[in-house]
Design an enzyme around this catalytic site. Sequence first.
Site, PDB file in Angstrom:
ATOM      1  N   VAL A  41      13.636  10.928  -9.782  1.00 24.41           N
ATOM      2  CA  VAL A  41      12.227  11.119  -9.558  1.00 24.41           C
ATOM      3  C   VAL A  41      11.990  10.453  -7.947  1.00 24.41           C
ATOM      4  O   VAL A  41      11.418  11.105  -7.293  1.00 24.41           O
ATOM      5  CB  VAL A  41      11.199  10.416 -10.523  1.00 24.41           C
ATOM      6  CG1 VAL A  41       9.822  10.326  -9.843  1.00 24.41           C
ATOM      7  CG2 VAL A  41      11.257  11.129 -11.770  1.00 24.41           C
ATOM      8  N   GLY A  42      12.845   9.356  -7.704  1.00 22.93           N
ATOM      9  CA  GLY A  42      12.666   8.614  -6.370  1.00 22.93           C
ATOM     10  C   GLY A  42      13.160   9.651  -5.235  1.00 22.93           C
ATOM     11  O   GLY A  42      12.552   9.978  -4.105  1.00 22.93           O
TER      12      GLY A  42
ATOM     13  N   GLU B 134      22.610   4.618 -16.038  1.00 19.94           N
ATOM     14  CA  GLU B 134      21.728   3.627 -16.632  1.00 19.94           C
ATOM     15  C   GLU B 134      21.100   4.194 -17.899  1.00 19.94           C
ATOM     16  O   GLU B 134      20.392   5.218 -17.980  1.00 19.94           O
ATOM     17  CB  GLU B 134      20.423   3.722 -15.599  1.00 19.94           C
ATOM     18  CG  GLU B 134      19.440   2.336 -15.948  1.00 19.94           C
ATOM     19  CD  GLU B 134      18.431   2.429 -14.690  1.00 19.94           C
ATOM     20  OE1 GLU B 134      18.309   1.342 -14.374  1.00 19.94           O
ATOM     21  OE2 GLU B 134      17.796   3.405 -14.383  1.00 19.94           O
TER      22      GLU B 134
ATOM     23  N   CYS C 165      15.336  -2.712 -14.930  1.00 16.95           N
ATOM     24  CA  CYS C 165      16.379  -2.049 -13.872  1.00 16.95           C
ATOM     25  C   CYS C 165      17.687  -2.853 -13.610  1.00 16.95           C
ATOM     26  O   CYS C 165      18.622  -2.290 -13.176  1.00 16.95           O
ATOM     27  CB  CYS C 165      15.460  -1.680 -12.675  1.00 16.95           C
ATOM     28  SG  CYS C 165      14.602  -3.154 -11.921  1.00 16.95           S
TER      29      CYS C 165
ATOM     30  N   GLU D 122      12.374   1.430  -5.313  1.00 17.86           N
ATOM     31  CA  GLU D 122      13.117   0.707  -5.959  1.00 17.86           C
ATOM     32  C   GLU D 122      13.644   1.487  -7.442  1.00 17.86           C
ATOM     33  O   GLU D 122      12.706   1.645  -8.147  1.00 17.86           O
ATOM     34  CB  GLU D 122      12.375  -0.535  -6.547  1.00 17.86           C
ATOM     35  CG  GLU D 122      13.352  -1.830  -6.952  1.00 17.86           C
ATOM     36  CD  GLU D 122      13.087  -1.821  -8.736  1.00 17.86           C
ATOM     37  OE1 GLU D 122      14.055  -1.058  -8.979  1.00 17.86           O
ATOM     38  OE2 GLU D 122      12.441  -2.346  -9.123  1.00 17.86           O
TER      39      GLU D 122
ATOM     40  N   LYS E 116      -1.055   4.638  -9.407  1.00 18.68           N
ATOM     41  CA  LYS E 116      -0.669   5.473 -10.576  1.00 18.68           C
ATOM     42  C   LYS E 116       0.057   4.804 -11.623  1.00 18.68           C
ATOM     43  O   LYS E 116       1.341   4.723 -11.234  1.00 18.68           O
ATOM     44  CB  LYS E 116      -0.197   6.807  -9.982  1.00 18.68           C
ATOM     45  CG  LYS E 116      -0.341   7.794 -11.368  1.00 18.68           C
ATOM     46  CD  LYS E 116       0.784   8.926 -11.344  1.00 18.68           C
ATOM     47  CE  LYS E 116       2.279   8.521 -11.859  1.00 18.68           C
ATOM     48  NZ  LYS E 116       2.144   8.454 -13.254  1.00 18.68           N
TER      49      LYS E 116
ATOM     50  N   THR F 274      16.157   6.940 -10.157  1.00 20.49           N
ATOM     51  CA  THR F 274      16.766   7.677  -8.983  1.00 20.49           C
ATOM     52  C   THR F 274      16.358   9.130  -8.881  1.00 20.49           C
ATOM     53  O   THR F 274      16.128   9.715  -7.540  1.00 20.49           O
ATOM     54  CB  THR F 274      18.262   7.452  -8.799  1.00 20.49           C
ATOM     55  OG1 THR F 274      18.354   6.119  -8.804  1.00 20.49           O
ATOM     56  CG2 THR F 274      18.851   7.961  -7.594  1.00 20.49           C
TER      57      THR F 274
ATOM     58  N   GLY G 260      11.030   3.606 -10.107  1.00 19.87           N
ATOM     59  CA  GLY G 260      11.402   4.418 -11.173  1.00 19.87           C
ATOM     60  C   GLY G 260      12.928   4.904 -11.225  1.00 19.87           C
ATOM     61  O   GLY G 260      13.463   4.084 -10.574  1.00 19.87           O
TER      62      GLY G 260
END
Length: 500
Positions: A248-249, A398, A301, A267, A191, A246, A244
């Site tokens: 959403v991780g 970030e 990142c 990551e 995706k 953090t 992506g």
Amino acid sequence: MAAANGGQGFEVPELDIKFTKLFINGQFVDAASGKTFETRDPRTGEVIARIAEGDKADIDLAVKAARAAFDNGPWPRMPGCARARILHRFADLVDQHVEELAALDTVDAGKLFQMGKLVDIPGGANLLRYYAGAADKIHGETLKMARPLHGYTLKEPVGVVGHIVPWNYPTTMFFFKVSPALAAGCTMVVKPAEQTPLSALFYAHLAKEAGIPDGVLNVVPGFGPTAGAAMASHMDIDKISFTGSTEVGRLVMQAAALSNLKPVSLELGGKSPIIVFDDADVDMAVSLVNMATYTNKGEICVAGTRIYVQEGIYDAFVNKSVELAKKSVVGDPFNPNVHQGPQVDKNQYEKVLKYIDVGKSEGATLLTGGKPCSDKGYYIEPAIFTDVKDDMSIAQEEIFGPVMALMKFKTMEEVIQKANSTRYGLAAGVVTKNIDTMNTVSRSVRSGVVWVNCYFAFDPDAPFGGCKMSGFGKDMGTDALDKYLHTKTVVTPLYNTPWL
């Protein structure tokens, strides 16, 4: 701050957007719902194309195709050398289309066209070649058993993999994930980010042309809450690889745990420190930090966004950094004289500008930049803050934009503590001529990679990934190949053996 917008004085390639549908089981198809979404050019904000919008129904179809290709197809069963030949063909086809692919990433993500041609697209092809070289070297080991038993291990592909790819490096991240998974013999559903689907669909076309069997590589553009969530919670996906944020991780990991307990590699975000000691060459350090902060308009990142400079050279470093930032040319990324293109979309553009306002309101001093610099598109002048405190938002969160935060330190012990005062642990940089300083700092900073007197020193053989809230699991190197392999132990009894 120099600006170079408009279309004068350089050539913008004519682009024919060839692939806008989902790629499932070797065919380009419409979404089951018939829905499409817009992908926009960040240079202007205008629509480039409408892309088929995949959701749960399409993910189900793609997973079904990948499962059939894994359980019954030739890809995991062919010799590694046969997979390698196809991966080499895939890489050659990528090289043959380098201009078109670089242009797609430029109009979709605002990336510099020259960098795409010289670095991103050839780098993707080279990742394919690296893992093609590993495909026939996957093996277990013979075990020395303590009883009359013969034991050995097998390294087997994990099965169907779900790859969720970010928008900042569409080509690089596609091949970070797809290359080792293909070499291992896995099948997969990719995706791409909804902001940047164009090159991923082109790579699906090239994969089929290279001879990758139908169902092995499926590409389903869509949105995170629909297509991404369907992948993370899917009961027939055996592994998720996500790059992506953090936030959403966390959701991906939670969904994986609540479904079939599939393993996850993440990551995630970063807030990377660069530590510049008094003994550094100031001009070299300023140039290095400028590159580390502003490459890809700060949308990376591992961007060096917390810059710690020892007090003996701090004032000179600040003055030279401001001078260099003011020389940066912001403008159309097709222009070869431009250093920085637009942020990827309106949301990211507004987010960066908001952080710049927050930095000023929290008491940091904006020395240069930080303002929009075009009547259209999402361009922002590279910004430099001083008087930054470690607890400020611009030092902790970030930003993912062209924003540098400069801070002064006295001692090595002090700066190690400051460098580690973040929830992230992705990358770090050290600039010094003293090998003892280099050794101490590189072993004391908690991050997945430390670059000494260099930055962005990526290489196919060098594992890359973070710790703490920057995630876990590695891309590149043989570590990445291991992510897509399962170790199986096989034991048989030994009878009348002269030795164990």
